[in-house]
Design a protein around this motif. Structure first.
Motif, mmCIF file in Angstrom:
data_model
loop_
_atom_site.group_PDB
_atom_site.id
_atom_site.type_symbol
_atom_site.label_atom_id
_atom_site.label_comp_id
_atom_site.label_asym_id
_atom_site.label_seq_id
_atom_site.Cartn_x
_atom_site.Cartn_y
_atom_site.Cartn_z
ATOM 1 N N LYS A 1 0.777 -1.188 0.154
ATOM 2 C CA LYS A 1 0.031 -0.244 0.038
ATOM 3 C C LYS A 1 0.931 1.471 -0.143
ATOM 4 N N PRO A 2 1.903 1.430 0.757
ATOM 5 C CA PRO A 2 2.661 2.601 0.873
ATOM 6 C C PRO A 2 3.332 2.936 -0.488
ATOM 7 N N ARG A 3 3.664 2.019 -1.122
ATOM 8 C CA ARG A 3 4.425 2.046 -2.592
ATOM 9 C C ARG A 3 3.391 2.359 -3.525
ATOM 10 N N LYS A 4 2.096 1.564 -3.460
ATOM 11 C CA LYS A 4 1.361 1.951 -4.471
ATOM 12 C C LYS A 4 0.601 3.266 -4.348
ATOM 13 N N ASP A 5 0.539 3.871 -3.075
ATOM 14 C CA ASP A 5 0.226 5.261 -2.783
ATOM 15 C C ASP A 5 1.082 6.199 -3.425
ATOM 16 N N ALA A 6 2.333 6.162 -3.002
ATOM 17 C CA ALA A 6 3.424 7.091 -3.547
ATOM 18 C C ALA A 6 3.289 6.996 -5.140
ATOM 19 N N ILE A 7 3.593 5.931 -5.787
ATOM 20 C CA ILE A 7 3.522 5.994 -7.366
ATOM 21 C C ILE A 7 2.295 6.537 -7.926
ATOM 22 N N SER A 8 1.106 6.028 -7.192
ATOM 23 C CA SER A 8 -0.339 6.734 -7.673
ATOM 24 C C SER A 8 -0.149 7.881 -7.562
ATOM 25 N N LEU B 1 8.211 15.812 -19.280
ATOM 26 C CA LEU B 1 7.365 16.163 -18.316
ATOM 27 C C LEU B 1 7.236 15.154 -17.032
ATOM 28 N N VAL B 2 7.304 13.881 -17.547
ATOM 29 C CA VAL B 2 7.329 12.906 -16.098
ATOM 30 C C VAL B 2 8.365 13.143 -15.090
ATOM 31 N N ASN B 3 9.679 13.272 -15.636
ATOM 32 C CA ASN B 3 10.896 13.421 -14.855
ATOM 33 C C ASN B 3 10.554 15.101 -14.034
ATOM 34 N N ARG B 4 10.144 16.075 -14.823
ATOM 35 C CA ARG B 4 9.993 17.236 -14.086
ATOM 36 C C ARG B 4 9.255 17.111 -13.038
ATOM 37 N N VAL B 5 7.738 16.552 -13.079
ATOM 38 C CA VAL B 5 6.938 16.194 -12.078
ATOM 39 C C VAL B 5 7.371 15.534 -10.947
ATOM 40 N N ILE B 6 7.914 14.288 -11.223
ATOM 41 C CA ILE B 6 8.667 13.630 -10.291
ATOM 42 C C ILE B 6 9.488 14.565 -9.194
ATOM 43 N N LEU B 7 10.287 15.345 -9.838
ATOM 44 C CA LEU B 7 11.334 16.313 -9.140
ATOM 45 C C LEU B 7 10.319 17.029 -8.132
ATOM 46 N N LYS B 8 9.315 17.607 -8.819
ATOM 47 C CA LYS B 8 8.612 18.750 -8.113
ATOM 48 C C LYS B 8 7.807 17.804 -6.855
ATOM 49 N N GLU B 9 7.210 16.633 -7.241
ATOM 50 C CA GLU B 9 6.554 15.954 -6.137
ATOM 51 C C GLU B 9 7.833 15.828 -4.889
ATOM 52 N N MET B 10 8.867 15.272 -5.257
ATOM 53 C CA MET B 10 9.952 15.039 -4.350
ATOM 54 C C MET B 10 10.220 16.352 -3.502
ATOM 55 N N LYS B 11 10.265 17.316 -4.347
ATOM 56 C CA LYS B 11 10.641 18.471 -3.736
ATOM 57 C C LYS B 11 9.432 18.886 -2.607
ATOM 58 N N THR B 12 8.127 18.573 -2.765
ATOM 59 C CA THR B 12 7.068 18.744 -2.011
ATOM 60 C C THR B 12 7.271 17.885 -0.839
ATOM 61 N N VAL B 13 7.436 16.486 -1.059
ATOM 62 C CA VAL B 13 7.422 15.584 0.071
ATOM 63 C C VAL B 13 8.814 16.154 1.189
ATOM 64 N N ARG C 1 7.540 7.845 1.741
ATOM 65 C CA ARG C 1 7.271 8.052 0.438
ATOM 66 C C ARG C 1 8.514 8.908 -0.366
ATOM 67 N N TYR C 2 9.294 9.609 0.226
ATOM 68 C CA TYR C 2 10.378 10.366 -0.368
ATOM 69 C C TYR C 2 11.096 9.181 -1.167
ATOM 70 N N ASP C 3 11.578 8.105 -0.322
ATOM 71 C CA ASP C 3 12.511 7.033 -0.601
ATOM 72 C C ASP C 3 11.817 6.362 -2.006
ATOM 73 N N ILE C 4 10.524 6.070 -1.922
ATOM 74 C CA ILE C 4 9.954 5.490 -2.986
ATOM 75 C C ILE C 4 10.189 6.375 -4.269
ATOM 76 N N MET C 5 9.735 7.528 -4.060
ATOM 77 C CA MET C 5 9.760 8.494 -5.365
ATOM 78 C C MET C 5 11.137 8.607 -5.886
ATOM 79 N N SER C 6 12.153 8.884 -5.118
ATOM 80 C CA SER C 6 13.530 8.762 -5.635
ATOM 81 C C SER C 6 13.903 7.725 -6.355
ATOM 82 N N GLU C 7 13.531 6.651 -6.222
ATOM 83 C CA GLU C 7 13.699 5.545 -7.210
ATOM 84 C C GLU C 7 13.388 5.830 -8.353
#
Length: 145
Positions: A19-26, A49-61, A82-88
């Protein structure tokens, strides 16, 4: 990172009942789709665009982690996970040496002016999303001395 790959990872996490991984990726997939709609490219989502959004979401977390009270260890652990999962899924950033090399090779003429504002204006479109902005600023400041 391609949006399709991100969606496959989310499905795999769902099947694994993680669930935590699914929530972060979702949340990443949702943010990418929302940004794509806002920018008018819903049917053709580019990797940039995907990379830009991932970096932005990581900054928020990261901001959530930094502003979380120390006594809220449960929230802190959740944000960190959540940050660790997104950083992957985040794109690899350039090192200081790589940034310095790009600046000295591609932008030697602009750096010769020693005008930091002009240098940053010229360099940032090339390096945005590929290297940390603070790092770029530090290298430019060193080269302007």
């Amino acid at each position: 990172m391609q949006i399709e790959q991100l969606q496959k990872e989310m499905i795999a996490a769902m099947k694994a009942k993680d669930k935590p991984r699914k929530d972060a990726i979702s949340s990443l997939v949702s943010a990418v789709k929302k940004t794509a709609i806002d920018e008018g490219c819903r049917d053709d989502i580019k990797e940039e665009l995907v990379n830009r959004v991932i970096l932005k979401e990581m900054k928020t977390v990261k901001e959530q982690i930094d502003s979380c009270p120390a006594e809220r260890t449960d929230l802190l652990a959740e944000y960190q996970q959540r940050y660790d999962i997104m950083s992957e899924y985040a794109p690899a950033m350039l090192s200081e040496e790589e940034v310095r090399k790009i600046l000295t090779e591609k932008f030697a003429d602009v750096i010769a002016t020693k005008n930091k504002g002009q240098i940053m204006k010229t360099v940032m479109p090339e390096l945005k999303g590929k290297a940390d902005g603070k790092l770029i600023g530090q290298v430019v400041a060193e080269l302007c001395k």
